[in-house]
Design an enzyme around this catalytic site. Structure first.
Site, PDB file in Angstrom:
ATOM      1  N   ASP A   1     -10.513   3.170  -3.421  1.00 59.16           N
ATOM      2  CA  ASP A   1     -11.127   1.936  -2.905  1.00 59.16           C
ATOM      3  C   ASP A   1     -12.558   1.715  -3.418  1.00 59.16           C
ATOM      4  O   ASP A   1     -13.390   2.625  -3.392  1.00 59.16           O
ATOM      5  CB  ASP A   1     -11.143   1.967  -1.379  1.00 59.16           C
ATOM      6  CG  ASP A   1      -9.741   1.870  -0.805  1.00 59.16           C
ATOM      7  OD1 ASP A   1      -8.767   1.896  -1.580  1.00 59.16           O
ATOM      8  OD2 ASP A   1      -9.623   1.783   0.428  1.00 59.16           O
TER       9      ASP A   1
ATOM     10  N   ASP B   1       0.823  -1.214   0.000  1.00 57.08           N
ATOM     11  CA  ASP B   1       0.000   0.000   0.000  1.00 57.08           C
ATOM     12  C   ASP B   1       0.856   1.263   0.000  1.00 57.08           C
ATOM     13  O   ASP B   1       2.096   1.198  -0.014  1.00 57.08           O
ATOM     14  CB  ASP B   1      -0.957  -0.074   1.207  1.00 57.08           C
ATOM     15  CG  ASP B   1      -2.339   0.471   0.892  1.00 57.08           C
ATOM     16  OD1 ASP B   1      -2.451   1.304  -0.022  1.00 57.08           O
ATOM     17  OD2 ASP B   1      -3.297   0.059   1.569  1.00 57.08           O
TER      18      ASP B   1
HETATM   19  C1  GLA Z   1      -6.110   1.213   1.424  1.00 53.25           C
HETATM   20  C2  GLA Z   1      -6.283   0.202   0.305  1.00 53.25           C
HETATM   21  C3  GLA Z   1      -7.405  -0.765   0.679  1.00 53.25           C
HETATM   22  C4  GLA Z   1      -7.094  -1.451   1.997  1.00 53.25           C
HETATM   23  C5  GLA Z   1      -6.852  -0.409   3.065  1.00 53.25           C
HETATM   24  C6  GLA Z   1      -6.336  -1.028   4.353  1.00 53.25           C
HETATM   25  O1  GLA Z   1      -7.214   2.052   1.533  1.00 53.25           O
HETATM   26  O2  GLA Z   1      -6.574   0.847  -0.910  1.00 53.25           O
HETATM   27  O3  GLA Z   1      -7.589  -1.721  -0.347  1.00 53.25           O
HETATM   28  O4  GLA Z   1      -5.969  -2.259   1.829  1.00 53.25           O
HETATM   29  O5  GLA Z   1      -5.893   0.553   2.661  1.00 53.25           O
HETATM   30  O6  GLA Z   1      -6.082  -0.077   5.327  1.00 53.25           O
END
Ligand code: GLA
Length: 470
Positions: free
Chosen positions: A277, A220
């Protein structure tokens, strides 16, 4: 499949470096889908497609398996269209399939639950359908690293540790994925767990993951170290982890999660997130988006289509994990979501509680005919070829089995059922073709010049169209 494939029927040329002869039309500066012409205003952003005649790009066709060998059951498959510089390590040659904890459990993960998920992936038939990666997302870590600086698991929620979980998962024929971050803290742990990110510890953390038997790392992009919040440093950080993973000698898929495509990503990761997301929400206009980091499903589809030409075997655009079965959308909407992921050759990472899913959800997730579209070894990311308001036609060329084949999604984004037609000449198919419905699992017969169907509101009809004229 019998031996017919060895005879190179259907235009995939494995000898003599076949050149495109099948109406390949370049639009918008790039080599374009064979015969695909954008109508109704949508540019054909699609990649290179060999339609009815061979690879669009010059050079020898790379028939993966079965080429000219006669009697092989492996379908002929031309991947010479794929000139995107990529990792070339032989991993993720079809879009990765599995399950991830975030969409349904968020930070609330633990060992017992993940073992149950492993069991359910097996007993539900998901594993047999291809979902082999069990990926734990954020918040598996303890609040601090150990005295040597190593990442450690949260011992309350994971009393037996990650290695034991990996063993459990591997014993069931599955693979284990884990989550990390290129900054100093993970996205969930921002401000509360300094050191949970891998910045400056890439080699150490990659070695830890390998020693645990990890098979997949989602990496991430939160809590970026001072001075590194720029494109150059982002690239360096991801490349450093990619090299560290490679140096372990273990096959570990590298999933870049930085919410946007950059041109260095295909050479660095096996997949990369193209959007913020996903939310279990059709479109933000429904009022179901809570924060700026969330995105509705059809908005993701539009965004993921923009980098279509960059996806291919070993390097995939990732429009995020599936929301199928998470409860806020209808079965038609979930079929639309799943189908478009398949047409776009997206990683299929289920995001629901597979321990308790309904038959309806399971039937969507394990539809083997739609999964086969996603997993087609040609690896071409399908694109939108026709747009008329809310009514769209998407097309993904498939490996040529017995003749030029296309998967076509008639996609209705709107709130009213509507007839959607596809003219065969808009998808590089000559006048006559047989059509099979991949949700109804029915052969519909031969059609001349076009096919049309009533498509439910916010739904989809997916067909395989096989050109019957050589
Ligand atoms: C980010 C990613 C998500 C998830 C969250 C976890 O937002 O894009 O897919 O992994 O972090 O905290």
């Amino acid at each position: 499949m019998g031996g017919a494939e060895g005879g190179n029927t259907g235009g995939v040329v494995a000898t003599g470096g076949g050149l495109a002869t099948g109406g390949v039309v370049a639009t918008g500066g790039g080599p374009a889908a064979g015969g695909v012409i954008a109508t109704g205003g949508a540019p054909a952003t699609g990649g290179v497609v060999a339609a009815g005649g061979g690879p669009a790009a010059g050079g020898a066709a790379q028939a993966t398996g079965g080429a000219g060998t006669g009697g092989s059951s492996t379908p002929l498959c031309d991947t010479s269209w794929d000139t995107v510089p990529s990792k070339q390590d032989g991993l993720a040659m079809t879009p990765p399939m599995g399950w991830n904890s975030w969409n349904v459990f968020h930070e609330n993960i633990n060992e017992t639950q993940l073992r149950e998920i492993a069991d359910a992936l097996v007993s539900s038939g998901m594993k047999d359908a291809g979902y082999v990666y069990l990926n734990m997302d954020d918040n598996w870590m303890a609040a601090t690293r150990d005295d040597q600086g190593n990442l450690v698991h949260d011992s309350t929620r994971f009393p037996n540790g990650i290695r034991a979980l990996a063993d459990y998962v591997h014993e069931r024929g599955l693979k284990l994925g884990i989550y990390g971050d290129r900054g100093t803290e993970t996205c969930f742990n921002r401000g509360k767990n300094a050191g949970s990110g891998s910045y400056g510890n890439e080699e150490r953390d990659a070695a830890t993951f390998a020693s645990w038997g990890i098979d997949y790392l989602k990496y991430d992009n939160c809590a970026i170290a001072p001075g590194r919040d720029n494109d150059v440093a982002m690239r360096e950080d991801y490349e450093r982890m990619a090299s560290a993973l490679q140096a372990t000698g273990r096959d570990i898929l590298f999933s870049i999660c930085a919410w946007d495509y950059k041109d260095w990503m295909p050479a660095t990761g096996h997949l990369w997130r193209t959007t913020l997301d996903i939310k279990d929400c059709w479109h933000e206009s429904d009022g179901c988006i809570a924060g700026t980091w969330e995105t509705g499903i059809v908005q993701i589809i539009d965004e993921n289509n923009l980098s279509a030409v960059d996806g291919g075997p070993g390097h995939w655009n990732d429009p995020d994990m599936l929301e199928v079965g998470n409860g806020d959308l209808s079965a038609d909407e979930y079929r639309g979501h799943f189908s478009l992921w398949a047409i776009m050759a997206a990683p299929l990472i289920a995001g629901n509680d597979v321990r308790s899913m309904s038959e309806e959800t399971r039937d969507i997730l394990i539809n083997e005919e739609v999964i086969a579209v996603d997993q087609d070894p040609g690896g071409i990311q399908g694109t939108r070829v026709i747009k008329n308001g809310d009514l769209e036609v998407w097309m993904k060329p498939l490996c040529h089995h017995a003749g030029p084949e296309k998967a076509v999604a008639l996609f209705n984004r709107g709130g009213t059922a509507a007839e959607i037609a596809v003219a065969f000449d808009a998808i590089g198919v000559t006048s006559k073709a047989t059509v099979r419905d991949l949700w109804a699992h029915q052969d519909l017969g031969e059609f001349d010049g076009s096919y049309s169907s009533l498509v439910p509101a916010r739904g989809v009809v997916v067909v395989k169209i096989i050109d019957t004229v050589d």
